[in-house]
Design a protein around this motif. Structure first.
Motif, short mmCIF file in Angstrom:
data_model
loop_
_atom_site.label_atom_id
_atom_site.label_comp_id
_atom_site.label_asym_id
_atom_site.label_seq_id
_atom_site.Cartn_x
_atom_site.Cartn_y
_atom_site.Cartn_z
N GLN A 1 27.81 34.14 46.05
CA GLN A 1 27.13 33.69 44.84
C GLN A 1 27.64 34.44 43.61
O GLN A 1 27.77 35.66 43.64
CB GLN A 1 25.63 33.88 44.98
N PHE B 1 18.98 38.82 36.38
CA PHE B 1 20.25 38.48 37.03
C PHE B 1 21.43 38.96 36.19
O PHE B 1 21.34 39.03 34.96
CB PHE B 1 20.37 36.97 37.22
N GLY C 1 16.02 33.07 46.94
CA GLY C 1 17.37 32.79 47.36
C GLY C 1 17.47 32.63 48.86
O GLY C 1 16.52 32.36 49.55
N TRP D 1 19.44 29.33 38.89
CA TRP D 1 19.18 30.09 40.11
C TRP D 1 18.39 29.22 41.06
O TRP D 1 17.54 28.43 40.64
CB TRP D 1 18.40 31.36 39.78
#
Length: 309
Positions: free
Chosen positions: A131, A159, A104, A169
Motif C-alpha cells: 500500500q 496517514f 485496513g 483509504w
C-alpha cells in the motif's frame, strides 16, 4: 508492551495461569472436589475435570461463564481479585465475524467473504499489494452503553503518503454481533464516504474514505470518522475492543469509555504479535471519568486491545 506473556512463559507445558492456579490450590489445602462444592454453593457450576484441566494447562477458561467462575475461584482461594483472571488471554474469535477489523487489511477475516466486497469497491488487490499509504498514528474512542453493548467508535487516523496522488483509504469493519446489523458510518473531518458495500450476514462493512484533497509523497493527512450503532439494546461486544494491524503503526491509542456508573471492576490491555503469536497482557487503572486507555508504539502486525470483566 509490558506485562505477563501467556502461552510463551510456560513451565513443563503449563501456562502462567495454570502455574498460579495450581499454586493457589495447593496453598489453600482444598481438594478439587471441595472447591467444586464451594463453587456450586455460590451458584457456579464447574466440573472437577475442568478444574483439573485448568491447573494442568490442558485447557484455559474462555467462555464468559468460565471467566465468571474464575472470579469466584479467586475469592474461594483467597487470592487478590484479578490475579488469576488477568493472566488469561482475551476471548478467541468464534467464527468469521468474531473479530473486529477496522483500519485496513484484516489478519484473519475469511478472504472468500471479504474479496467480493473489495472487488465491488474497486480494490480487488488490496490484500496482496504493497500500500502506498502508511498509517502513522491512530486514536480510537470506544463508547460502551449502560447495557454493556457498544454505542459508538470514533477514530482519528493520520496517514503518510509513500507515493504522489494518494486520495483515499479503505475501511474494513465487522461487528462482533452480526445480528445487530452494520453500524452507521459518519465522515466527521477531512474526508467523505465513497463507494461502500456491506455483508449483513457477517456484519461486515467495506468502504472508501475519500480525502478532502490528495497528498503527495512524504505529506500527511488527518481524518476522523464515527461508527454508530442503534439501540438500546446495543450490539454485544464481548467485553472487549481491539484493532488488527496487518502492517506496523507508529502509535496507537485506544480509549474505552463506559456509561456513568457502569465502569467495570477490572480492565486489561493485551497484544498479540502477528508473527510469533506471543500474547502480552497487563492490568489498567480506570480514570476519574469512567474510562480507561492504553497506548502502544511501533506495533504490528498483530492485535492490540482492551478487555474488561
Amino acid at each position: 508492551m509490558a506485562g505477563s506473556t501467556v502461552g510463551d512463559g510456560q513451565e513443563s507445558g503449563r501456562t502462567e495461569f495454570a502455574i498460579r492456579l495450581r499454586a493457589a490450590i495447593a496453598t489453600s489445602g482444598l481438594s478439587l472436589d471441595r472447591i467444586q462444592a464451594r463453587l456450586r454453593a455460590r451458584g457456579v457450576v464447574v466440573s472437577v475435570t475442568a478444574l483439573s484441566y485448568w491447573q494442568s494447562g490442558k485447557r484455559q477458561p474462555e467462555r464468559q461463564s468460565s471467566l465468571s467462575a474464575v472470579r469466584t475461584l479467586e475469592e474461594i482461594l483467597d487470592v487478590p481479585a484479578g490475579s488469576l483472571l488477568g493472566l488469561l488471554p482475551p476471548p478467541r474469535p468464534r467464527g468469521g465475524a468474531g473479530k473486529r477489523h477496522a483500519g485496513g487489511e484484516p489478519l484473519s477475516f475469511p478472504r472468500q467473504v471479504l474479496q467480493p466486497l473489495l472487488e465491488k469497491v474497486g480494490a480487488p488487490h488490496a490484500l496482496d499489494r504493497q500500500q502506498p499509504l502508511k498509517m502513522v498514528g491512530l486514536h480510537d474512542l470506544c463508547e460502551i452503553a449502560a447495557d454493556g453493548g457498544q454505542r459508538a467508535v470514533t477514530a482519528r487516523a493520520v496517514f503518510q503518503a509513500a507515493a504522489d496522488g494518494q486520495d483515499r483509504w479503505l475501511l474494513v469493519y465487522t461487528q462482533d454481533d452480526p445480528a445487530a446489523g452494520v453500524p452507521e458510518l459518519h465522515a466527521v473531518r477531512n474526508c467523505r464516504i465513497g463507494r461502500a458495500e456491506t455483508d449483513e450476514a457477517h456484519g461486515l462493512l467495506v468502504t472508501e474514505l475519500l480525502f478532502d484533497q490528495p497528498i503527495n509523497r512524504g505529506e500527511t493527512h488527518l481524518i476522523e470518522y464515527t461508527l454508530t450503532n442503534s439501540g438500546p439494546p446495543y450490539p454485544e461486544c464481548r467485553n472487549t475492543h481491539y484493532r488488527e494491524f496487518r502492517r506496523p503503526v507508529r502509535e496507537y491509542l485506544l480509549e474505552v469509555r463506559f456509561a456513568p456508573g457502569t465502569a467495570p471492576g477490572h480492565c486489561w490491555q493485551y497484544s498479540r504479535n502477528g508473527a510469533t503469536g506471543t500474547l502480552a497482557r497487563r492490568p489498567l487503572k480506570l480514570d476519574g471519568a469512567d474510562g480507561v486507555h492504553a497506548v502502544v508504539f511501533d506495533f504490528g502486525p498483530g492485535v492490540f486491545g482492551i478487555d474488561w470483566d
